[in-house]
Design a protein around this motif. Structure first.
Motif, PDB file in Angstrom:
ATOM      1  N   HIS A  23       4.777  30.354  81.650  1.00  0.00           N
ATOM      2  CA  HIS A  23       4.568  31.294  81.093  1.00  0.00           C
ATOM      3  C   HIS A  23       3.410  30.747  80.111  1.00  0.00           C
ATOM      4  O   HIS A  23       2.092  31.773  79.904  1.00  0.00           O
ATOM      5  N   GLN A  24       2.494  29.373  79.835  1.00  0.00           N
ATOM      6  CA  GLN A  24       1.719  29.064  79.693  1.00  0.00           C
ATOM      7  C   GLN A  24       0.379  30.170  80.499  1.00  0.00           C
ATOM      8  O   GLN A  24      -0.620  30.479  80.415  1.00  0.00           O
ATOM      9  N   ASP A  25       0.525  29.022  82.069  1.00  0.00           N
ATOM     10  CA  ASP A  25      -0.341  30.008  83.124  1.00  0.00           C
ATOM     11  C   ASP A  25      -0.151  31.464  82.839  1.00  0.00           C
ATOM     12  O   ASP A  25      -1.636  32.461  82.728  1.00  0.00           O
ATOM     13  N   ASN A  26       0.695  32.283  82.884  1.00  0.00           N
ATOM     14  CA  ASN A  26       0.494  34.116  82.431  1.00  0.00           C
ATOM     15  C   ASN A  26       0.304  34.551  81.334  1.00  0.00           C
ATOM     16  O   ASN A  26      -1.103  35.097  80.988  1.00  0.00           O
ATOM     17  N   LEU A  27       0.211  33.732  79.908  1.00  0.00           N
ATOM     18  CA  LEU A  27      -0.709  33.596  79.127  1.00  0.00           C
ATOM     19  C   LEU A  27      -2.009  33.943  78.982  1.00  0.00           C
ATOM     20  O   LEU A  27      -3.304  34.832  78.459  1.00  0.00           O
ATOM     21  N   GLU A  28      -2.434  32.747  79.633  1.00  0.00           N
ATOM     22  CA  GLU A  28      -3.604  32.512  79.819  1.00  0.00           C
ATOM     23  C   GLU A  28      -4.775  33.914  81.091  1.00  0.00           C
ATOM     24  O   GLU A  28      -5.120  34.291  80.502  1.00  0.00           O
ATOM     25  N   LEU A  34      -6.504  41.185  78.401  1.00  0.00           N
ATOM     26  CA  LEU A  34      -5.706  41.727  77.437  1.00  0.00           C
ATOM     27  C   LEU A  34      -6.514  41.918  75.645  1.00  0.00           C
ATOM     28  O   LEU A  34      -6.406  40.448  75.543  1.00  0.00           O
ATOM     29  N   ASP A  35      -5.672  42.540  75.070  1.00  0.00           N
ATOM     30  CA  ASP A  35      -6.118  42.270  73.700  1.00  0.00           C
ATOM     31  C   ASP A  35      -5.075  41.747  73.243  1.00  0.00           C
ATOM     32  O   ASP A  35      -4.228  41.417  73.533  1.00  0.00           O
ATOM     33  N   PRO A  36      -5.393  39.955  72.407  1.00  0.00           N
ATOM     34  CA  PRO A  36      -4.560  39.152  71.958  1.00  0.00           C
ATOM     35  C   PRO A  36      -2.855  39.927  70.748  1.00  0.00           C
ATOM     36  O   PRO A  36      -2.316  39.354  70.994  1.00  0.00           O
ATOM     37  N   ASP A  37      -3.347  41.042  70.726  1.00  0.00           N
ATOM     38  CA  ASP A  37      -2.063  41.517  69.855  1.00  0.00           C
ATOM     39  C   ASP A  37      -1.502  42.728  70.626  1.00  0.00           C
ATOM     40  O   ASP A  37      -0.222  42.883  70.042  1.00  0.00           O
ATOM     41  N   SER A  38      -2.027  42.608  71.889  1.00  0.00           N
ATOM     42  CA  SER A  38      -0.886  43.704  72.846  1.00  0.00           C
ATOM     43  C   SER A  38       0.907  43.409  72.356  1.00  0.00           C
ATOM     44  O   SER A  38       1.103  41.921  73.176  1.00  0.00           O
TER      45      SER A  38
END
Length: 205
Positions: A23-28, A34-38
């Motif tokens: 998840h951390q790799d995916n989030l990075e 993408l917009d952080p609010d997406s």
């Protein structure tokens, strides 16, 4: 996306450390594009927080959940179902961490927003929000208040279903515990006996 699905599956299987890494790799990667609010970023943050909780990394999980709640309040509104879900989950996490003030603030807000959303229409969110408040009151050393709120929750479930429904029996069982904590043993036994036949019906073992 496949990384989010993989991370979720790993978390469900109990492999929290690997789930966190995925998840951390995916989030990075997502935050580079993408917009952080997406909504996609919010979903990954939510799943990452769940994995962190599973791995007992409570401070990191709470920090992420607070960020998620702030984002959903701002982008979706107070009464959006995702916002309310995050608020309710965060209230429970703070309760488990014995941070009663923040848990109470969130649980009360959750209940108020649920009532605002559904109005006079019976909905499961209303008694569920009352159950959160009752549980909080009991753990915070006020079982008498827990008794009062639990009775409200029972009435709300009965408005949805009927007195012999499993949800009603489950809250009666909780109420019996609160009554016992108040030293009201006879009432506790009476309520527990009311709930027992329904609970046995749904769980014969």
């Amino acid at each position: 996306d496949w990384k989010n699905v993989l991370g979720f599956a790993l978390s469900q299987s109990g492999d929290y450390k690997e789930s966190i890494a995925v998840h951390q790799d995916n989030l990075e990667e997502m935050l580079q594009e993408l917009d952080p609010d997406s909504s996609r970023v919010q979903t990954v943050r939510s799943n990452l927080a769940t994995a962190l909780m599973g791995d007992s990394k409570f401070e990191e999980a709470v920090e992420l959940m607070e960020l998620l709640l702030e984002t959903r309040r701002r982008t979706l509104g107070e009464t959006d179902e995702d916002t309310l879900s995050t608020m309710g989950n965060l209230a429970t996490i703070y309760l488990d961490l014995k941070q009663f003030d923040r848990s109470r603030e969130l649980a009360q807000s959750y209940h108020e927003q649920v009532k605002l959303l559904h109005g006079d229409t019976p909905h499961p969110d209303i008694p569920q929000s009352l159950q959160k408040l009752a549980n909080l009151a009991d753990k915070d050393g006020d079982p008498e208040r827990a008794v009062t709120i639990a009775r409200e929750a029972i009435d709300a479930w009965i408005r949805l279903y009927d007195e012999d429904h499993l949800q009603v029996a489950l809250v009666k069982n909780e109420l019996a515990g609160y009554l016992s904590n108040c030293g009201r043993r006879a009432e506790s036994i009476e309520v527990a006996e009311e709930a027992l036949p329904v609970l046995q019906k749904h769980n014969p073992a």
